[in-house]
Each structure stands twice: as structure tokens, then as C-alpha cells.
Design a protein around this motif. Sequence first.
Motif, PDB file in Angstrom:
ATOM      1  N   GLY A 126      -1.385 -12.123  35.482  1.00 41.87           N
ATOM      2  CA  GLY A 126      -0.535 -11.572  34.725  1.00 41.87           C
ATOM      3  C   GLY A 126       0.750 -11.577  34.982  1.00 41.87           C
ATOM      4  O   GLY A 126       1.202 -12.480  35.505  1.00 41.87           O
ATOM      5  N   PRO A 127       1.759 -11.339  33.662  1.00 42.57           N
ATOM      6  CA  PRO A 127       3.082 -11.611  33.515  1.00 42.57           C
ATOM      7  C   PRO A 127       4.017 -10.987  34.567  1.00 42.57           C
ATOM      8  O   PRO A 127       5.092 -11.205  34.862  1.00 42.57           O
ATOM      9  N   PHE A 183       1.846  -8.510  40.628  1.00 42.40           N
ATOM     10  CA  PHE A 183       1.008  -9.341  39.748  1.00 42.40           C
ATOM     11  C   PHE A 183      -0.303  -8.858  39.980  1.00 42.40           C
ATOM     12  O   PHE A 183      -0.966  -8.849  40.909  1.00 42.40           O
ATOM     13  N   CYS A 184      -1.118  -8.694  38.787  1.00 38.82           N
ATOM     14  CA  CYS A 184      -2.599  -8.373  38.866  1.00 38.82           C
ATOM     15  C   CYS A 184      -3.142  -9.860  38.463  1.00 38.82           C
ATOM     16  O   CYS A 184      -2.608 -10.687  37.622  1.00 38.82           O
ATOM     17  N   GLN A 227     -10.327 -15.757  30.141  1.00 39.53           N
ATOM     18  CA  GLN A 227     -10.073 -14.685  30.607  1.00 39.53           C
ATOM     19  C   GLN A 227      -8.667 -14.428  30.463  1.00 39.53           C
ATOM     20  O   GLN A 227      -7.832 -15.515  29.925  1.00 39.53           O
ATOM     21  N   SER A 228      -8.038 -13.272  30.273  1.00 35.94           N
ATOM     22  CA  SER A 228      -6.453 -12.952  30.246  1.00 35.94           C
ATOM     23  C   SER A 228      -6.085 -11.654  30.912  1.00 35.94           C
ATOM     24  O   SER A 228      -7.199 -10.925  31.162  1.00 35.94           O
ATOM     25  N   VAL A 229      -5.017 -11.634  31.146  1.00 40.80           N
ATOM     26  CA  VAL A 229      -4.472 -10.318  32.094  1.00 40.80           C
ATOM     27  C   VAL A 229      -3.286  -9.784  31.277  1.00 40.80           C
ATOM     28  O   VAL A 229      -2.208 -10.587  31.040  1.00 40.80           O
ATOM     29  N   THR A 230      -3.438  -8.623  31.073  1.00 39.23           N
ATOM     30  CA  THR A 230      -2.098  -7.767  30.647  1.00 39.23           C
ATOM     31  C   THR A 230      -1.720  -6.703  31.629  1.00 39.23           C
ATOM     32  O   THR A 230      -2.283  -6.172  32.091  1.00 39.23           O
ATOM     33  N   GLN A 231      -0.189  -6.587  31.565  1.00 44.67           N
ATOM     34  CA  GLN A 231       0.358  -5.783  32.605  1.00 44.67           C
ATOM     35  C   GLN A 231       1.243  -5.014  31.634  1.00 44.67           C
ATOM     36  O   GLN A 231       2.408  -5.765  31.268  1.00 44.67           O
ATOM     37  N   ASN A 263      -4.773  -4.413  32.550  1.00 44.82           N
ATOM     38  CA  ASN A 263      -6.050  -4.738  31.913  1.00 44.82           C
ATOM     39  C   ASN A 263      -6.549  -6.235  31.884  1.00 44.82           C
ATOM     40  O   ASN A 263      -5.359  -6.926  31.771  1.00 44.82           O
ATOM     41  N   TYR A 264      -7.770  -6.338  31.665  1.00 46.59           N
ATOM     42  CA  TYR A 264      -8.251  -7.653  31.673  1.00 46.59           C
ATOM     43  C   TYR A 264      -9.269  -7.799  30.679  1.00 46.59           C
ATOM     44  O   TYR A 264      -9.534  -6.954  30.173  1.00 46.59           O
TER      45      TYR A 264
END
Lengths: 114, 114
Positions: free
Chosen positions: A105-106, A90-91, A2-6, A24-25
Amino acid sequence: AQSVTQLGSHVSVSEGALVLLRCNYSSSVPPYLFWYVQYPNQGLQLLLKYTTGATLVKGINGFEAEFKKSETSFHLTKPSAHMSDAAEYFCAVTLDNYGQNFVFGPGTRLSVLP
Amino acid sequence: DGGITQSPKYLFRKEGQNVTLSCEQNLNHDAMYWYRQDPGQGLRLIYYSQIVNDFQKGDIAEGYSVSREKKESFPLTVTSAQKNPTAFYLCASRRGEFGANVLTFGAGSRLTVL
């Protein structure tokens, strides 16, 4: 994995303007999605979460988020920003219902201008 | 009121010293977590524990150690082997049953190495 971007590490809006924070994930299966808020030198507080069911989720302080599977997005919105909304957001995502593997996310720092 | 108490809030350490950060919860939660927060990097998992006397390494466990002798307590030791320990450390907990995938956070401990 998994990854999360903001998108946008820092977002500025005027008081009373629309707040839109993007998330977005990347996941091979539908995840569980969360938004947390952090005020300076504090821990994180849950704003809202999506597990199953209705894709539009309402949270505290007038925030809401919509899960869009086709876009792998979970953007956070608030119709009218208030000065007290200034914080870091934070997501986060997890795939399992035991919450063993959260990915955050960051973060996006929201500034609200008078 | 139930919650998570982290202490100390601020801690200064000289290079080469070990320090222990305290995390106590009275929520009767089964699982506990330690995260490290650095600017622009979100939260990274150091260790987590699902039950007493059991814990697992997270993504950045090197230079850290934990214990879980009581359900309420999950102290984190930052050892001298941690090369860059200056950071904000967050403790979190979660109910253990299926579907309980919301994290509750403490207020954090800020460690500065001089």
C-alpha cells in the motif's frame, strides 16, 4: 490483480490514545497479509502477518490486526499510542506462499502528539 | 548478527552518470529484491532474483540493471536511461522455501540526482 489501499496518508493521535490504521485489499482469493513499519531513513520492519488460522494477529510493540474476509480488511490497532510509534506504516499482500509478488500500500504516516 | 547491508547510505549523482548500489546479505536467503520508494507511492518492485544467476524484471525495471553472481550479493545499477532516478532504494531478501513469505529489508540507499 491485487491492490492495497490505506485510508489516510497521515494520521495523528495523542499519546495514550487508540491507534487505528486502515488497510483494505482487493484479491480474488484469500491473501497473505502483512504490516510493516518504517522509521525515518530506515528499511521496513515486520510488525505482524496473517497467513492462515486465527484472524486476530498479535505483533510486536503492542500492535495487532484483524483479518476480516467479508470486509477485505486488515486494520492495524494499538490500544495506547506511544511517542516511539511515530513512523510510516505499510500494509502489504501476497497471494502466493513463495512471496514472489508482494504488493504494498502507499503507506500511512503516524504522528503521535504529546 | 545476520542482516542486509546496503551501501552507500547517501549518494549524489550528476545527470548522465551510472551508479551502482550495493546489497549484501548474510542470512543465507535465496531470494533478493530491489524496491524503489517515492513519497506517497509505497514500494515498487524493480527486479527480483530467486536464485543465483537468475533474475526477473519487476514493475519498473526500465533504466535499471542487476546481477546475481553470488547468493549473498545483488547489486543494482541505475543507468543514465532512468529518467527520474532520485528516490530511496530498498533491498530485501527472503528464504526460498515454500511458506517463507516474509521480507527482510536493508536500511536503504538514498540517491539524489543533481
